[in-house]
Design an enzyme around this catalytic site. Structure first.
Site, short mmCIF file in Angstrom:
data_model
loop_
_atom_site.label_atom_id
_atom_site.label_comp_id
_atom_site.label_asym_id
_atom_site.label_seq_id
_atom_site.Cartn_x
_atom_site.Cartn_y
_atom_site.Cartn_z
N ASN A 33 0.84 -1.22 0.00
CA ASN A 33 0.00 0.00 0.00
C ASN A 33 0.86 1.26 0.00
O ASN A 33 0.34 2.37 0.09
CB ASN A 33 -0.97 -0.01 1.20
CG ASN A 33 -0.23 0.10 2.54
OD1 ASN A 33 1.00 0.13 2.58
ND2 ASN A 33 -0.98 0.18 3.63
N SER A 126 12.79 -11.95 12.41
CA SER A 126 13.95 -11.12 12.72
C SER A 126 14.70 -11.68 13.92
O SER A 126 14.11 -12.31 14.80
CB SER A 126 13.47 -9.69 13.04
OG SER A 126 14.47 -8.97 13.69
N TYR A 151 7.85 -3.67 18.36
CA TYR A 151 8.17 -4.19 17.02
C TYR A 151 8.66 -5.64 17.15
O TYR A 151 8.17 -6.54 16.47
CB TYR A 151 9.24 -3.34 16.34
CG TYR A 151 9.96 -4.07 15.23
CD1 TYR A 151 11.23 -4.64 15.44
CD2 TYR A 151 9.36 -4.25 13.99
CE1 TYR A 151 11.86 -5.35 14.44
CE2 TYR A 151 10.00 -4.96 12.98
CZ TYR A 151 11.26 -5.51 13.22
OH TYR A 151 11.89 -6.22 12.23
N LYS A 155 7.07 -9.55 15.99
CA LYS A 155 7.76 -10.64 15.28
C LYS A 155 7.64 -11.94 16.08
O LYS A 155 7.40 -13.01 15.52
CB LYS A 155 9.23 -10.28 15.05
CG LYS A 155 9.45 -9.19 14.02
CD LYS A 155 8.86 -9.56 12.66
CE LYS A 155 9.09 -8.48 11.62
NZ LYS A 155 8.43 -8.80 10.32
N LEU A 201 21.72 1.85 11.38
CA LEU A 201 23.11 2.31 11.34
C LEU A 201 23.61 2.64 9.94
O LEU A 201 24.12 3.75 9.71
CB LEU A 201 24.03 1.24 11.96
CG LEU A 201 25.53 1.56 11.92
CD1 LEU A 201 25.85 2.81 12.74
CD2 LEU A 201 26.36 0.36 12.39
C1 WQD Z 1 22.55 -1.34 14.89
C2 WQD Z 1 23.55 -0.77 15.88
C3 WQD Z 1 22.66 0.93 17.32
C4 WQD Z 1 22.08 4.07 14.35
C5 WQD Z 1 16.82 -3.29 14.17
C6 WQD Z 1 15.73 -4.29 14.38
C7 WQD Z 1 15.95 -5.47 13.46
C8 WQD Z 1 15.97 -5.00 12.05
C9 WQD Z 1 17.06 -3.94 11.87
C10 WQD Z 1 14.26 -3.68 11.00
C11 WQD Z 1 22.94 -0.55 17.27
C12 WQD Z 1 23.77 1.48 16.43
C13 WQD Z 1 22.37 2.86 14.94
C14 WQD Z 1 22.84 5.22 14.69
C15 WQD Z 1 24.19 3.88 16.15
N1 WQD Z 1 14.63 -4.61 11.74
N2 WQD Z 1 23.41 2.77 15.80
N3 WQD Z 1 23.87 5.08 15.56
O1 WQD Z 1 18.67 -2.12 16.23
O2 WQD Z 1 20.31 -3.95 15.53
O3 WQD Z 1 18.04 -3.89 14.50
O4 WQD Z 1 16.85 -2.87 12.82
O5 WQD Z 1 14.74 -3.42 9.94
O6 WQD Z 1 14.88 -6.38 13.65
O7 WQD Z 1 15.79 -4.75 15.70
O8 WQD Z 1 19.69 -2.16 13.90
O9 WQD Z 1 20.84 -0.50 12.52
O10 WQD Z 1 19.14 0.30 14.24
O11 WQD Z 1 21.36 -0.54 15.00
O12 WQD Z 1 25.12 3.78 16.94
O13 WQD Z 1 22.62 6.36 14.19
O14 WQD Z 1 23.94 0.52 15.42
O15 WQD Z 1 22.76 1.47 18.63
O16 WQD Z 1 23.94 -0.84 18.23
P1 WQD Z 1 19.22 -3.02 15.18
P2 WQD Z 1 20.22 -0.66 13.87
#
Ligand code: WQD
Length: 342
Positions: A33, A126, A151, A155, A201
């Site tokens: 959607n 996930s 979230y 899952k 990240l």
């Molecule tokens: C990874 C690491 C942050 C951004 C989540 C969901 C997973 C999947 C992916 C959705 C962490 C660090 C992040 C920033 C940082 N689902 N970080 N500065 O949280 O492991 O997984 O997203 O797509 O199911 O749980 O992924 O990329 O958000 O974070 O330091 O600006 O990078 O603290 O340690 P995450 P992430």
């Protein structure tokens, strides 16, 4: 040729999976959607595969609308269900919206699978279902801890819903637990299009490097890890996409041993946030502007996959290195910028 319905087909992993399915001989229709995706991404995929992709702009929370897809396509042999909201932070602020959308749409698509006798179902799960694991790497048998966010809870609940659905019907199911999908297709015609400021990240890195963001923060450098920042298992989105094709092959060839089968999709290597930044700087040649910020609520300290089951039973071999992941992510960010200016 087996016809597969991909829900959330305009999303990041959905679009890469559609390309892999078509390149492996499947016929694909998409439903999305576009509440969280950009339909223009289909053009890039169509250029790669050389054919049009039909997308139904339907809200899967509307059962009647969803049924029209199956009324018009009586020969759907499998469903890959990606469609869901996936922003961890947003789910903490709006849990009911997440439960309603992620679980309501799942129940409806499973009802259609039953009503229209679709035999095969692959669920986008996930590594977040493991919560903060006691031991790493995690296997598919690692006990689940309480989810760190609504979230993650959707899952965990989604896996229970799929499991109960397949046990009460002839539906064959597979649950795929992704670790951290990153990167973009080598053609640079498809990739991730984050909405708003990216929470994840790698898009935060590439948007900072290209100047869309003035700087970024590393959320915490005082964790009990190699360099104090969190450890994750980053996996190229094309490797994740190909695992879906292999999962469908397993179901269609009736080679699954249990129902549902569960697979971890990770490289089996864990990298810290600071190591990912260094890998990005090395491949892009760009010095990243970042500072160390406070820990982010809900972050897991360290998690990475034991992926032996996917390797042996799916015949899956994640091929891309961290540098290749960073290189493709950077090339995609550059393309997005050039498209904006062209
Ligand atoms: C990874 C690491 C942050 C951004 C989540 C969901 C997973 C999947 C992916 C959705 C962490 C660090 C992040 C920033 C940082 N689902 N970080 N500065 O949280 O492991 O997984 O997203 O797509 O199911 O749980 O992924 O990329 O958000 O974070 O330091 O600006 O990078 O603290 O340690 P995450 P992430």
């Amino acid at each position: 040729m087996s016809k597969i319905l991909v829900t959330g087909g305009c999303g990041y992993i959905g679009i890469h999976t559609i390309v892999d399915l078509v390149q492996n001989g499947y016929e694909v229709i998409s439903v999305d959607n576009n509440s969280r995706s950009n339909i223009s991404i289909l053009e890039g995929a169509e250029k790669i595969i050389g054919k049009k992709i039909k997308n139904y702009v339907v809200d899967l929370c509307n059962l009647k609308e969803t049924e029209t897809i199956f009324e018009e396509n009586k020969d759907i042999n499998g469903i890959i269900h990606f469609a869901a909201y996936k922003a961890v932070g947003e789910s903490v602020e709006k849990p009911l919206m997440y439960y309603e959308n992620n679980l309501g749409s799942l129940v409806n698509i499973l009802k259609c699978a039953e009503k229209y006798a679709v035999p095969n179902f692959v669920f986008s799960s996930s590594c977040t279902v493991y919560g903060n694991p006691d031991a790493i790497p995690v296997t598919e048998e690692t006990p689940q801890k309480p989810a760190e966010s609504p979230y993650g809870a959707t899952k965990q609940m989604g896996e229970v819903i799929v499991t109960d659905a397949v046990k009460s019907s002839s539906l064959q199911g597979i649950l795929l637990r992704y670790f951290n999908p990153v990167g973009a297709h080598p053609s640079v015609l498809i990739g991730e299009i984050p909405l708003g400021r990216p929470a994840n990240l790698v898009p935060a890195i590439t948007q900072t490097a290209i100047g869309k963001l003035p700087t970024m923060q590393v959320w915490g450098e005082d964790y009990p890890t190699r360099d104090g920042s969190c450890v994750r298992d980053y996996i190229h989105v094309c490797d994740i996409a190909h695992a879906h094709t292999l999962a469908l092959n397993l179901l269609i060839n009736k080679k699954n041993k249990v129902n549902p089968e569960i697979f971890n999709l990770g490289t089996g290597d864990g990298f810290t946030v600071l190591e990912v930044i260094k890998a990005f700087e090395k491949t892009s040649g760009v010095k990243l502007s970042y500072s160390i910020g406070p820990r982010r609520a809900g972050d897991v300290v360290a998690i990475y996959a034991n992926n032996n089951k996917a390797k042996t039973e799916l015949g899956w071999l994640p091929a891309k290195s961290l540098e290749e992941m960073m290189d493709s992510a950077w090339k995609w960010e550059l393309t997005l910028k050039n498209n904006k200016t062209s």
